[in-house]
Design a protein around this motif. Structure first.
Motif, PDB file in Angstrom:
ATOM      1  N   VAL A 104      21.662  32.025 -11.320  1.00  0.00           N
ATOM      2  CA  VAL A 104      23.058  31.476 -11.129  1.00  0.00           C
ATOM      3  C   VAL A 104      23.262  31.401  -9.524  1.00  0.00           C
ATOM      4  O   VAL A 104      22.844  32.236  -8.550  1.00  0.00           O
ATOM      5  N   THR A 105      23.985  30.519  -8.696  1.00  0.00           N
ATOM      6  CA  THR A 105      24.275  30.196  -7.727  1.00  0.00           C
ATOM      7  C   THR A 105      25.899  30.619  -7.391  1.00  0.00           C
ATOM      8  O   THR A 105      26.572  30.521  -8.291  1.00  0.00           O
ATOM      9  N   ALA A 106      26.040  31.099  -6.265  1.00  0.00           N
ATOM     10  CA  ALA A 106      27.507  31.683  -6.010  1.00  0.00           C
ATOM     11  C   ALA A 106      28.054  30.765  -5.222  1.00  0.00           C
ATOM     12  O   ALA A 106      29.092  31.019  -4.315  1.00  0.00           O
ATOM     13  N   VAL A 107      27.908  29.482  -5.251  1.00  0.00           N
ATOM     14  CA  VAL A 107      28.739  28.524  -4.408  1.00  0.00           C
ATOM     15  C   VAL A 107      29.035  27.345  -5.483  1.00  0.00           C
ATOM     16  O   VAL A 107      28.236  27.068  -6.664  1.00  0.00           O
ATOM     17  N   LYS A 108      30.164  26.499  -5.113  1.00  0.00           N
ATOM     18  CA  LYS A 108      30.434  25.406  -5.790  1.00  0.00           C
ATOM     19  C   LYS A 108      29.351  24.346  -5.893  1.00  0.00           C
ATOM     20  O   LYS A 108      28.977  24.057  -4.796  1.00  0.00           O
ATOM     21  N   PRO A 109      28.690  24.082  -7.104  1.00  0.00           N
ATOM     22  CA  PRO A 109      27.610  22.954  -7.124  1.00  0.00           C
ATOM     23  C   PRO A 109      27.870  21.567  -6.735  1.00  0.00           C
ATOM     24  O   PRO A 109      28.994  21.146  -7.366  1.00  0.00           O
ATOM     25  N   GLY A 110      27.300  21.211  -5.920  1.00  0.00           N
ATOM     26  CA  GLY A 110      27.290  19.572  -5.521  1.00  0.00           C
ATOM     27  C   GLY A 110      26.015  19.015  -6.127  1.00  0.00           C
ATOM     28  O   GLY A 110      24.873  19.870  -6.172  1.00  0.00           O
ATOM     29  N   PRO A 111      25.892  17.800  -7.007  1.00  0.00           N
ATOM     30  CA  PRO A 111      24.702  17.499  -7.419  1.00  0.00           C
ATOM     31  C   PRO A 111      23.405  17.567  -6.704  1.00  0.00           C
ATOM     32  O   PRO A 111      22.116  17.868  -7.039  1.00  0.00           O
ATOM     33  N   GLU A 112      23.639  17.049  -5.529  1.00  0.00           N
ATOM     34  CA  GLU A 112      22.377  16.953  -4.537  1.00  0.00           C
ATOM     35  C   GLU A 112      21.862  18.377  -4.158  1.00  0.00           C
ATOM     36  O   GLU A 112      20.476  18.321  -4.346  1.00  0.00           O
TER      37      GLU A 112
END
Length: 359
Positions: A176-184
């Motif tokens: 799980v990442t704690a930031v809004k995901p961008g595809p790249e």
């Protein structure tokens, strides 16, 4: 794509998890942060007893506040009440430790912690060191079913830095990442996770879970990113990201840790911190005030359109769906929403009815 909720852990508001289940959410993450919220495992027990479908777990457990055998036994106890629906989210401890003026767990120690927890949850004996004493430990009385180790408990590791991402690949059943995901950016980080698994001689299973913690605001007709309602719906999450960035910047001195959407307000925010009434040696007591719970009025000016876009899913339903589909193609499997406490029910309901049901 699956959808999850994350809530400020308030034990007498466990009904929020049941509410999310009724709205169709797949997962509920209950944070572990001892200085600001209720106990996560007590809250999970109530949620487990009163739900039947939604998967529940820590969002995320903090190793610096509980020894590894305690974390393993706590989540395995919840698994007795909700067998097969439980997961262990775990990270090094950003807020839970920093809000006491202490540092998150070192990556080397975190790796060892994960090794012990994973082995214990598999019902096996493991070498464990505490206070410079090393012993073999295992859960006794397994036949009496105090814990549920038969239904697997996935370990989902919270990671953003390269070293943490690699040990996620070594020990995690998910990330799980704690930031809004961008595809790249998401793909780049996922490559780090895969590199860690390969270095450990492990192949990530197809079931490996990936999630991103963010929040969402479905715009109403005539609203913009400067509308009061919009700021109220997402301001606490924007503030939490700037608090996190400030802590990392203070620790490393590297300006590249400042997210792009925050650079226009960065100098002003740093000046704001320097003017805080709390003495510098106790500033941690003020810096994280409101963390993911409410927006401190003095920080409202930092919730700019650029910061909102960098942090949150926002727009009309079709626009939000397009954003989600882009990261889904990159490999993301879950979007998790953490709105401010006062707006949680509204955010969860709007997103369920206007985004999830159209997805």
């Amino acid at each position: 794509m699956e959808f999850g909720i994350c809530v400020a852990t308030k034990i007498d508001d466990w009904q929020m998890i049941k509410f999310a289940e009724e709205l169709g959410y797949d997962m509920a993450w209950i944070p572990d942060s001892q200085m600001i919220w209720s106990d996560c495992y007590a809250t999970l027990a109530l949620a487990a007893q009163n739900t039947s479908r939604i998967r529940i777990g820590t969002g995320v457990a903090i190793p610096g506040t509980r020894i590894a055998p305690v974390t393993a036994h706590s989540i395995a106890s919840i698994n007795r009440i909700a067998p097969g629906r439980v997961f262990l989210g775990i990270g090094t401890g950003h807020t839970a430790m920093r809000i006491m003026g202490m540092q998150p767990m070192r990556i080397r120690d975190f790796r060892e912690y994960l090794r012990v927890v994973r082995t214990l949850l598999q019902g096996e004996e493991v070498e464990y060191t505490l206070h410079d004493t090393t012993r073999q430990i295992r859960f006794l009385h397994q036949d009496l079913e105090f814990l549920n180790l038969d239904d697997p408990i996935p370990i989902i590791v919270a990671a953003n830095g390269p070293r943490a991402l690699k040990i996620t690949g070594e020990f995690g059943d998910g990330w799980v990442t704690a930031v809004k995901p961008g595809p790249e950016a998401f793909l780049n980080d996922l490559r780090q996770v895969r590199a860690g698994s390969e270095q450990a001689g492990r192949t990530l299973p197809g079931s490996f879970h990936t999630a991103a913690l963010t929040t969402a605001v479905v715009l109403q007709p005539g609203e913009s990113l400067t509308s009061d309602r919009v700021i109220e719906m997402c301001g606490s999450q924007v503030a939490a990201i700037i608090h996190f960035a400030y802590e990392i910047y203070k620790q490393t001195g590297r300006e590249e840790v400042v997210p792009t959407g925050y650079r226009g307000i960065w100098d002003e925010y740093c000046a704001h911190v320097e003017k805080m009434e709390t003495p510098p040696d106790k500033r941690y007591l003020q810096l994280h005030n409101g963390h993911c719970t409410f927006l401190v009025p003095e920080e409202r000016r930092f919730v700019t359109p650029e910061a909102i876009q960098a942090t949150c899913l926002i727009g009309e339903p079709a626009e939000i769906i397009d954003q989600i589909r882009a990261v889904e193609k990159a490999g993301l499997k879950e979007i998790t929403l953490l709105p401010p406490m006062a707006a949680a029910r509204t955010v969860f309901k709007d997103f369920s009815e206007q985004v999830m049901q159209r997805y």
